[in-house]
Design an enzyme around this catalytic site. Structure first.
Site, short mmCIF file in Angstrom:
data_model
loop_
_atom_site.label_atom_id
_atom_site.label_comp_id
_atom_site.label_asym_id
_atom_site.label_seq_id
_atom_site.Cartn_x
_atom_site.Cartn_y
_atom_site.Cartn_z
N ASP A 159 0.72 -1.07 0.01
CA ASP A 159 0.13 0.02 -0.03
C ASP A 159 0.77 1.25 -0.06
O ASP A 159 0.52 2.16 -0.82
CB ASP A 159 -0.96 -0.13 1.26
CG ASP A 159 -1.58 -1.49 1.27
OD1 ASP A 159 -2.51 -1.66 0.58
OD2 ASP A 159 -1.28 -1.98 2.30
N HIS A 187 -4.98 -3.55 6.08
CA HIS A 187 -4.79 -3.60 4.63
C HIS A 187 -5.90 -4.00 4.08
O HIS A 187 -6.27 -5.13 3.82
CB HIS A 187 -3.51 -4.78 4.46
CG HIS A 187 -3.51 -5.23 3.13
ND1 HIS A 187 -3.05 -4.29 2.13
CD2 HIS A 187 -3.58 -6.22 2.41
CE1 HIS A 187 -2.83 -4.98 0.97
NE2 HIS A 187 -3.36 -6.17 1.22
P1 NAD Z 1 -1.63 -18.63 -4.20
O1 NAD Z 1 -2.72 -19.50 -3.84
O2 NAD Z 1 -0.78 -18.59 -5.63
O3 NAD Z 1 -0.49 -19.26 -3.21
C1 NAD Z 1 -0.86 -19.80 -1.91
C2 NAD Z 1 0.11 -21.00 -1.62
O4 NAD Z 1 -0.32 -21.32 -0.37
C3 NAD Z 1 -0.40 -22.26 -2.28
O5 NAD Z 1 0.53 -22.79 -2.98
C4 NAD Z 1 -0.94 -22.87 -1.56
O6 NAD Z 1 -1.04 -24.48 -1.42
C5 NAD Z 1 -0.22 -22.70 -0.01
N1 NAD Z 1 -0.92 -23.03 1.30
C6 NAD Z 1 -2.25 -22.95 1.45
N2 NAD Z 1 -2.20 -23.33 2.83
C7 NAD Z 1 -1.07 -23.40 3.07
C8 NAD Z 1 -0.65 -23.92 4.60
N3 NAD Z 1 -1.32 -24.08 5.58
N4 NAD Z 1 0.94 -23.86 4.93
C9 NAD Z 1 1.67 -23.59 3.46
N5 NAD Z 1 1.33 -23.26 2.33
C10 NAD Z 1 -0.05 -23.22 2.30
O7 NAD Z 1 -1.56 -17.13 -3.58
P2 NAD Z 1 -0.80 -15.98 -3.82
O8 NAD Z 1 -1.31 -15.41 -4.78
O9 NAD Z 1 0.68 -16.42 -3.62
O10 NAD Z 1 -1.24 -15.15 -2.32
C11 NAD Z 1 -1.07 -15.87 -1.04
C12 NAD Z 1 -1.65 -15.14 0.00
O11 NAD Z 1 -1.21 -13.46 0.14
C13 NAD Z 1 -3.12 -14.71 -0.20
O12 NAD Z 1 -3.71 -14.80 0.94
C14 NAD Z 1 -3.32 -13.37 -0.96
O13 NAD Z 1 -4.63 -12.66 -0.75
C15 NAD Z 1 -2.23 -12.45 0.02
N6 NAD Z 1 -1.70 -11.41 -0.45
C16 NAD Z 1 -1.42 -10.21 0.31
C17 NAD Z 1 -0.85 -9.03 0.05
C18 NAD Z 1 -0.77 -7.91 0.93
O14 NAD Z 1 -0.19 -6.79 0.52
N7 NAD Z 1 -0.84 -8.24 2.21
C19 NAD Z 1 -0.60 -9.02 -1.34
C20 NAD Z 1 -0.68 -9.93 -2.25
C21 NAD Z 1 -1.55 -11.15 -1.98
C1 LMR Z 2 -3.54 -6.49 -2.76
O1 LMR Z 2 -3.73 -5.69 -2.04
O2 LMR Z 2 -3.07 -6.50 -3.79
C2 LMR Z 2 -3.48 -7.98 -2.11
O3 LMR Z 2 -3.89 -7.94 -0.67
C3 LMR Z 2 -4.56 -8.87 -2.78
C4 LMR Z 2 -5.84 -8.33 -2.71
O4 LMR Z 2 -6.94 -9.45 -2.45
O5 LMR Z 2 -6.18 -7.53 -3.02
#
Ligand code: NAD
Ligand code: LMR
Length: 326
Positions: A159, A187
């Protein structure tokens, strides 16, 4: 060469990790003199996919990478970990709010908190990215009572970077010319990107942009950027999320520079009237030893305070929904 550090990544076969891992071991996180042992956690059905990622890591022949340990056991993954990226969680789909993920993701963080409590380094830095990140950080921290709350943070840096980029574009400057942006709160769509203290090439940002641009464009654009990316890509942000995770962990470990600050969601200590113990995004400075201090005594006007409190209220509601895990 220094002694290797142990870096654990949960969700290691996921989208974010596919960008994050390669940047960590190329030296972008801690520099070219810091060898790394990687411990990679996945769920059992994704181990084969993780095996593919490990093959690719090996095929890069990174000089810094000493060892890779893939596993589906969080106690193996977090053993003696110095730095932990928690990105193993479901991402939201179009039309969902991040907090809708609590039902599927909250338990993961309770379990990972317990494992960290048992086996991680007592000085571990745990950066929670999996959504909803602030409340997942709270769950993780509460399930790791033997670790200091200062071992935990949720990611606000994406952000923060989004806000910098919007202001830089508006003012026709480069991102390096922007200082002291703040992201307050959760967030989520209630986060408050605050320009009151921001500067552009040393000039107060408020003097350079119209009030209407701030309220009608800047704030909502930053608040809703995650959803806009999902709308455009069909998948949530990944490369920019990995980039932010590196930025935040680097700042948290090596410190902030030149009296500048960054935004991090950390354990609230009552600053600005925000309830103690919530993971709330504040402006922070970090010492060269990695000690985080919330920037104090900033003037907060009524407009800002109202928005900060809306986000605090949402965090309390999310906390209520996971009370059984705390
Ligand atoms: P993704 O689905 O591509 O990858 C997530 C991975 O986590 C998968 O490979 C899955 O098998 C694994 N997983 C699920 N449960 C698990 C566990 N108990 N232990 C270990 N691994 C496990 O998702 P992504 O696009 O990589 O995003 C991951 C997370 O990050 C999501 O919750 C997404 O919303 C979040 N995210 C947050 C931000 C932020 O700014 N905070 C930004 C982008 C994404
Ligand atoms: C983001 O801000 O891009 C992540 O938290 C993914 C989402 O769900 O928006």
């Amino acid at each position: 060469m220094k002694t290797p550090v142990v870096i654990a990544v949960a969700g290691a076969a996921g989208q974010i990790s596919y960008s994050l891992l390669f940047r960590i071991v190329s030296g972008e996180l801690f520099g070219l003199e810091q060898p790394i042992i990687l411990r990679l956690l996945e769920i059992t059905p994704s181990l084969e996919k993780l095996h593919g990622v490990v093959m690719e890591l090996n095929d890069c022949a990174y000089p810094l990478l000493q060892k890779v340990i893939p596993t589906d056991d969080s106690r193996v993954a977090f053993k003696d970990a110095d730095y932990v990226f928690l990105a193993g969680a479901k991402p939201r789909k179009m039309g969902m709010k991040r907090k809708d993920l609590l039902a599927s993701n909250a338990l993961i963080f309770a379990e990972q908190g317990k494992a960290l409590n048992e086996v991680a380094s007592r000085h571990v830095k745990v950066l929670v990215t999996g959504n909803p990140a602030n409340t997942n950080a709270l769950i993780t921290q509460r399930n790791a009572p033997d670790l200091s709350p200062s071992c935990f943070a949720a990611m606000s840096m994406l952000d923060h970077n989004r806000a910098i980029s919007q202001l830089a574009e508006k003012c026709g400057v480069r991102s390096k010319d922007i200082k002291n942006i703040i992201i307050w709160g959760n967030h989520s769509e209630t986060q408050y990107p605050d320009l009151h203290h921001a500067t552009v090439k040393g000039q107060n940002a408020f003097a350079l942009v119209e009030d209407e641009w701030i309220t009608e464009y800047f704030i909502p654009t930053v608040q809703h950027r995650g959803a806009a990316i999902i709308g455009a890509r069909g998948l949530s942000s990944a490369a920019s999320a990995a980039n932010a995770a590196i930025d935040q962990m680097r700042a948290w470990t090596l410190g902030t520079q030149n009296n500048d600050w960054v935004s991090m969601a950390v354990f609230a200590d009552g600053s600005y009237g925000i309830e103690n113990g919530l993971f709330y995004s504040f402006p922070v400075r970090v010492s060269a030893e990695g000690e985080v201090t919330i920037v104090s005594d900033l003037q907060i006007d009524a407009f800002s305070l109202m928005r900060m409190q809306v986000s605090e209220r949402e965090l309390k509601e999310e906390r209520m929904a996971v009370q059984h895990l705390l």
